[in-house]
Design an enzyme around this catalytic site. Structure first.
Site, PDB file in Angstrom:
ATOM      1  N   CYS A  82       0.710  -1.191  -0.029  1.00 36.37           N
ATOM      2  CA  CYS A  82      -0.018   0.085  -0.034  1.00 36.37           C
ATOM      3  C   CYS A  82       0.848   1.293  -0.185  1.00 36.37           C
ATOM      4  O   CYS A  82       1.645   1.598   0.796  1.00 36.37           O
ATOM      5  CB  CYS A  82      -0.860  -0.091   1.213  1.00 36.37           C
ATOM      6  SG  CYS A  82      -1.658   1.597   1.404  1.00 36.37           S
ATOM      7  N   TYR A 218      -5.619   5.479  -8.636  1.00 29.55           N
ATOM      8  CA  TYR A 218      -6.685   4.702  -8.479  1.00 29.55           C
ATOM      9  C   TYR A 218      -8.184   4.998  -9.129  1.00 29.55           C
ATOM     10  O   TYR A 218      -8.926   4.104  -9.477  1.00 29.55           O
ATOM     11  CB  TYR A 218      -6.700   5.009  -6.811  1.00 29.55           C
ATOM     12  CG  TYR A 218      -6.034   3.994  -5.884  1.00 29.55           C
ATOM     13  CD1 TYR A 218      -5.890   2.819  -5.733  1.00 29.55           C
ATOM     14  CD2 TYR A 218      -4.667   4.530  -5.754  1.00 29.55           C
ATOM     15  CE1 TYR A 218      -5.130   1.967  -4.981  1.00 29.55           C
ATOM     16  CE2 TYR A 218      -3.861   3.967  -5.086  1.00 29.55           C
ATOM     17  CZ  TYR A 218      -3.904   2.624  -4.651  1.00 29.55           C
ATOM     18  OH  TYR A 218      -3.219   1.868  -4.087  1.00 29.55           O
TER      19      TYR A 218
END
Length: 352
Positions: A82, A218
């Site tokens: 992440c 994203y």
């Protein structure tokens, strides 16, 4: 040609039927796993949820925040895959706080139930603080009725048994400023990634880097409508073009000093050519096609300690196996091969 040796045909058929049943049960169990799904708007746009825990650790001894800075009291839950969690690992490393703030690393695979713990995969850990199998369980120790998104990083208070904060931008500022007394060296103690004289400039850079690039990849990758993708991906490359221009004039984003703005951008850039170009369809250009950004990325990667926080196995396997809606076969791509240790030459730039 099939030969029967020592076992009746009926027995073999029964074995085959039993084996088939076991396979079916295993397949059914796998299907019961809830697939990870990104939050989307009615227009097919990716929507990022706000962080739920926003308390603050302070160095002051008056206890006004309720969370005083102490060595050994706080714990990080992170994913090496992440980019948001990666920020916290870099600042923890640069500030010399690895022996001050402990850390657990979740499984790179993310499903609809959230992050989980395992010691069966390289560089993953069990939950050494709360003994939970899922990060969701940790959240529910802090808030019994919690039913929101389960995200990393998580900054945990071992004493109060609660989540202090799960917003990466705030956690890195706490690590930067509130644990100075515990830094491993004087140099790490004096390192300030959010200096008063540059705070306005840093905030200004963060205000456009986050929506256009950090979150923009994203928004591009999770878009389920062409228009949503087109808008997002154009903004990604508008943002990168702007970064390229800034870095043509200065070594770092706000001049000659490394700041949190650079750390925040780095964790997206280091994943870009490996994952975002292909997996998230951000393929107009690669980072290696931007002369200044490519040199800058190598410059940051080669800062002592930073490379130690980068794990490409976790990065590629997380994205390519967790996002079945993007990659239903879950095949992990082999490349590209990129050498981040090539000399960058950016130390010669003016530090003014």
């Amino acid at each position: 040609m099939r030969m029967w040796t020592g076992t009746s045909k009926r027995t073999l058929i029964q074995i085959a039927q039993t084996s088939s049943a076991l396979v079916r049960r295993k397949m059914a169990a796998h299907k019961q796993t809830v697939e990870y799904k990104a939050a989307l708007s009615s227009k097919g746009e990716f929507v990022r949820w706000d962080s739920a825990f926003r308390e603050w650790i302070t160095e002051t001894a008056d206890g006004s925040s309720g969370f005083p800075s102490e060595a050994g009291r706080y714990h990080l839950y992170v994913s090496l895959a992440c980019p948001w969690a990666h920020r916290t690992l870099i600042v923890r490393k640069l500030k010399g706080l690895e022996d001050v703030i402990s850390c657990d690393v979740v499984d790179w695979f993310l499903d609809g139930e959230g992050w989980s713990f395992t010691d069966k995969k390289p560089n993953c850990t069990l939950d050494t603080v709360n003994g939970c199998s899922r990060l969701r369980e940790v959240y529910r120790i802090a808030r019994q009725d919690y039913d929101g998104r389960v995200t990393v990083p998580v900054l945990w208070d071992k004493q109060k048994k609660t989540v202090v904060n799960n917003e990466s931008s705030e956690i890195i500022r706490m690590l930067n400023s509130e644990f100075s007394a515990f830094c491993a060296t004087k140099e790490q103690q004096s390192l300030d990634l959010y200096p008063t004289t540059l705070q306005k400039d840093i905030d200004s850079v963060n205000e456009w880097v986050y929506p256009m690039i950090n979150n923009g990849v994203y928004r591009s990758g999770f878009a389920t409508a062409q228009e949503a993708y087109d808008v997002a991906v154009r903004e990604v490359f508008q943002g990168l073009d702007k970064v390229e221009h800034v870095l043509s004039k200065s070594r770092y984003l706000t001049g000659g000093t490394l700041t949190e703005a650079d750390i925040r951008l780095f964790t997206t850039l280091i994943r870009f050519d490996k994952v975002y170009v292909g997996h998230f369809k951000c393929n107009k250009k690669r980072i290696v096609d931007y002369p200044n950004i490519w040199g800058y990325l190598r410059d940051l990667y080669q800062i002592p300690g930073v490379a130690d926080t980068v794990n490409f196995e976790h990065i590629t396997k997380h994205y390519m196996t967790s996002h079945a809606m993007i990659n239903p076969t879950r095949i992990v791509s082999i490349g590209p091969d990129i050498d981040f240790n090539i000399p960058h030459g950016r130390e010669a730039m003016s530090r003014s």
